[in-house]
Design a protein around this motif. Structure first.
Motif: not given
Length: 162
Positions: A87, A43, A37
Motif C-alpha cells: 500500500v 493506507g 492511498a
C-alpha cells in the motif's frame, strides 16, 4: 438464513468499496503509475484489510533532495513492479505524521519508512547503503527497491492479496 447471507454479502461489498475508494491519493510528483492511498490513515486501514505492508514517503514540496528523487522514483520499473505488493502512501508538507515512530532518527526529508501489515512502523528496514545518521533517507531507486524486497521477504509468511 438466505437473507442473512445476502446482508453479509451486501455489507462485505460496501466495506470493500469504502476501503478501495480510499485509493485516490495524489502522486505529488512521485509518479501517477502508482496507486496511492488517500491518506496515512486510509493506507493503514487498506493494509490491514488486505494484509499488505505499507511504504510511506514523507517529503516537502520545497525540498531539493525530494525534487531530485521524484523523477527517478516515478520512472523506476523495478519500484513500480514491487509496489503492487504494497500500500503506497505519499505524505507532503503538513501531512507529515506527528507520531515519533515516523521520525525514528530525526525529521529530515525525504524519509521512506515501511509499516508491517499489522500496522507498526518497521524500524529494521532502512537504507543499508546510506548514512548511519539518516537511515531512512534514500537517493536512488535501487536502494528503495532493495528495501522493498527485504520487506517482502520479511513478511513472506503473510498472505498477500494480488
Amino acid at each position: 438464513m438466505a437473507a442473512g447471507n445476502i446482508m453479509k454479502a451486501f455489507f462485505t461489498l460496501i466495506f470493500d468499496k469504502v476501503h478501495c475508494s480510499s485509493l485516490s491519493g495524489r502522486d505529488n510528483g512521485f509518479g501517477n503509475n502508482y496507486i496511492w492511498a488517500g491518506s496515512l490513515e486510509s493506507g493503514l486501514q487498506i493494509a490491514t484489510h488486505h494484509n499488505k505492508p505499507v511504504m510511506v514517503i514523507i517529503h516537502k514540496s520545497w525540498c531539493s533532495a525530494c525534487k531530485n528523487l521524484k523523477p527517478k522514483f516515478a520512472t523506476s520499473s523495478e519500484i513500480q513492479s514491487l509496489s503492487k505488493h504494497f500500500v503506497m502512501v505519499n505524505l507532503v508538507d503538513e501531512e507529515e505524521p506527528k507520531n515519533s515512530s515516523f521520525a525514528p532518527d530525526g525529521s529530515y526529508i525525504p524519509r521512506i519508512l515501511f509499516v508491517s501489515p499489522k500496522g507498526s512502523v518497521d524500524h529494521d528496514i532502512y537504507n543499508e547503503e546510506g548514512s548511519s545518521q539518516y537511515k531512512y533517507f534514500y537517493s536512488r531507486p535501487e536502494q528503495i527497491a532493495k528495501s522493498m524486497r527485504k520487506v517482502l521477504e520479511k513478511y513472506k509468511h503473510e498472505q498477500f492479496d494480488e
